[in-house]
Design an enzyme around this catalytic site. Structure first.
Site, mmCIF file in Angstrom:
data_model
loop_
_atom_site.group_PDB
_atom_site.id
_atom_site.type_symbol
_atom_site.label_atom_id
_atom_site.label_comp_id
_atom_site.label_asym_id
_atom_site.label_seq_id
_atom_site.Cartn_x
_atom_site.Cartn_y
_atom_site.Cartn_z
ATOM 1 N N GLU A 82 -1.659 -3.893 -9.533
ATOM 2 C CA GLU A 82 -1.741 -2.448 -9.657
ATOM 3 C C GLU A 82 -2.574 -2.176 -10.907
ATOM 4 O O GLU A 82 -2.265 -2.698 -11.977
ATOM 5 C CB GLU A 82 -0.334 -1.869 -9.821
ATOM 6 N N ARG A 126 9.074 -15.797 -11.590
ATOM 7 C CA ARG A 126 8.174 -15.161 -12.563
ATOM 8 C C ARG A 126 7.990 -16.083 -13.748
ATOM 9 O O ARG A 126 8.884 -16.839 -14.101
ATOM 10 C CB ARG A 126 8.788 -13.870 -13.099
ATOM 11 N N LYS A 176 3.985 -5.259 -18.307
ATOM 12 C CA LYS A 176 2.909 -4.304 -18.590
ATOM 13 C C LYS A 176 3.424 -3.119 -19.387
ATOM 14 O O LYS A 176 2.759 -2.642 -20.292
ATOM 15 C CB LYS A 176 2.322 -3.797 -17.269
#
Ligand code: ATP
Ligand code: MG
Length: 564
Positions: free
Chosen positions: A42, A268, A278
């Site tokens: 994104e 992750r 982020k």
């Protein structure tokens, strides 16, 4: 930019449960033998090394099995996305994968198709228009242990839903006043299946579609379609999407006529003493806690690159960190190990001194200077040697002199003889101090017969130290880094405490150094070993005549030595 053919040697080399799945699929002839993956960021921030892991897995597996990996921007939220991030991401992906022969695709290119499928669901009674507020929707969704409460609008007729969805699409309703939801199962133990939202209203212009749309698809609804349209075979994502998979599959199961990719989740990447989120990285940048996204302390790909990490070292690190279905924490030392190992093999050695002490050779002929030959890299003899200017006025590193040497000290000390790297034997005869008692100069004699570093009389010295000619050396600024956070696991910071208080103010220190003149020609992106001081690279803040060097990593290995 290199093409794929030039970097064909790079592919994911390590096996993991996903490579096992792909190999089984290939054996069974699934997907006609194709392997198609994608990396779907994104564009609401720069990429961090956690994204680097996803990139290496997706691109690395496609390369390994002769397949294809797309870069696909998940631009489904017009409000949060910026072109600066888009360009930054493209740049970082090219850097990390080492080529630019991948397709750059956009979720927004599929908006019409995805919208039409939502209309299909409405026509089949599988989606409805809901006027509940988002607060009511999440409240009624309930907890996994009890049943959800259906929306009072769930029973609307297909015709009414079609009309309302059209009105919503035509911009007749306010943001937040209604949404389109799938009608799945309000009693499902998986909350994602309790009538998930498909479309919401956002009256913000979109970078690609402008003002054409005021309804935007939710990630879960859009993602499977994007994968399907692109012919993705293995849709790899991190573990937090594990309980979204039933929804991914439910959506595609309603349309057996379309390609149905399979989603697989991996752990992750988390690294000690830093943050990989982020949201938190944006906070650091916006609040000026760091000097931007590419601050060399940042775990972003652009920060690591500026710090002096190479793409190959980051890829190597990701492979070492592994890929499984168990979340865990990777030691920051492993990341440092990956670049240190590489630079140890590739980086030219140069001499630089910190906190210097003047060395004056009292018996050196007046007016003479010369050059001596110093090898560029003992690990790569084929890189030869360079000529380094030498004269009577030298600088040595402050750490290389001890007025009162401890046992086993082989460097400079009163009366002791050492080798100046590549040059001569020198002996300290007099120690000069300033008013405060600090040693500022060493008066030495040198042995002209020991040129090149060996004495013809067979006399041995144990210590070899670096030096810089005071008359030729170049002054540089160095930036020395240590981990950003004082706490190992950022997730362990209690909720009631501000994580920003755990930033180490000493994570950046600035020190002057004097380096041999060849370093003035340093190229950006090339790592140098400042002998015994660490690996350094030229920073983009450098100005003509005022070079700045980042210490990429120290020489000392705190991780590999632990026998892991
Ligand atoms: P963040 O949590 O930092 O905000 P994100 O997951 O929201 O990141 P996206 O742009 O949605 O960021 O992520 C793109 C891809 O990168 C996704 O497939 C996601 O699973 C993967 N990814 C993100 N963070 C990590 C991580 N720490 N380790 C491995 N993969 C990650
Ligand atoms: Mg995300």
């Amino acid at each position: 930019m290199a093409k794929l053919s030039d970097v064909q040697d790079w592919k994911l080399n390590t096996d993991n449960f996903i490579t096992d799945i792909i190999e089984r699929d290939l054996q069974q002839g699934k997907n006609g033998g194709a392997v198609v993956t994608r990396f779907p960021p994104e564009p609401n921030g720069y990429l961090h090394i956690g994204h680097g892991k996803a990139l290496v897995l997706n691109f690395g597996m496609a390369a390994r099995y002769g397949g294809k990996c797309n870069l696909r921007f998940d631009d489904t939220n017009p409000a949060k996305e910026e072109m600066e991030y888009v360009n930054g991401i493209i740049n970082d992906v090219k850097w990390l994968v080492g080529h630019d022969s991948f397709d750059i695709l956009w979720s927004s290119d599929y908006f019409q198709f995805i919208y039409d499928r939502a209309v299909d669901l409405v026509k089949r009674g599988l989606a409805f228009m809901d006027d509940d507020s988002s607060e009511e929707i999440s409240k009624k969704r309930g907890a996994p242990t009890d049943k959800g409460t259906p929306s009072p609008y769930r029973g609307r007729s297909i015709d009414e839903n079609l009309k309302l969805f059209q009105d919503m699409t035509d911009g007749k309703f306010e943001e937040g006043s209604c949404c389109l939801r799938a009608k799945i199962d309000m009693d499902s133990p998986n909350l994602n299946l309790r009538d998930p939202i498909l479309y919401r209203i956002k009256k913000a212009p979109h970078h690609n579609t402008g003002t054409k749309w005021c309804v935007y698809p939710m990630y879960d609804w859009a993602h499977g379609w994007e994968d399907s349209i692109e012919g993705v075979t293995h849709s790899l994502c991190s573990l937090e999407y594990d309980n979204h998979r039933p929804l991914y599959d439910w959506f595609l199961d309603q349309f057996p006529e379309y390609h149905h990719p399979r989603q697989y989740e991996f752990n992750r990447l988390n690294i000690t003493n830093t943050v990989l989120s982020k949201r938190k990285l944006i906070q650091l940048v916006k609040e000026g806690r760091v000097k931007g996204w590419d601050d060399p302390r940042m775990p972003t790909l652009c920060g690591l690159r500026r710090r002096g990490y190479t793409a190959s070292s980051v890829r190597k690190f990701v492979e070492m960190a592994g890929c499984s279905r168990t979340d865990g924490m990777v030691d920051l030392g492993m990341l440092e190990f990956s670049i240190r190992e590489e630079l140890n093999k590739t980086a030219p050695r140069v001499m630089g001194v910190f906190d210097p002490i003047k060395v004056t050779l009292t018996n050196y002929p007046a007016g003479k200077t010369e050059t001596v030959s110093v090898e560029n890299n003992p690990e790569l003899p084929e890189t030869g040697s360079r000529e380094v200017p030498f004269g009577p006025n030298l600088l040595i590193d402050g750490e290389d002199f001890a007025e009162v040497p401890v046992k086993g000290w082989f460097r400079m000390a009163p009366g002791a003889e050492v080798r100046l790297k590549g040059a001569y034997f020198v002996k300290v005869n007099e120690v000069v101090k300033d008013a405060s008692g600090k040693v500022v100069e060493l008066k030495c004699t040198y042995d002209p017969a020991s040129r090149g570093g060996e004495s013809p009389d067979g006399r041995k010295v144990k210590g070899t130290i670096q030096w810089v000619s005071a008359d030729h050396g170049v002054e540089v600024e160095t930036r020395l880094y240590s981990p950003l956070l004082t706490v190992e696991n950022a997730a362990s910071i209690p909720e009631d405490q501000d994580w920003l208080n755990f930033i180490d103010p000493a994570s950046l220190t600035i020190a002057k150094a004097w380096v041999e003149p060849s370093v003035a020609q340093a190229q950006p992106g090339v790592g140098y070993q400042f002998m015994r001081k660490g690996y350094f690279c030229l920073d983009s803040d450098s100005k003509p005549g005022a070079p700045v060097f980042n210490r990429t990593v120290t020489l000392k290995d705190t991780w590999g030595k632990q026998g892991r």
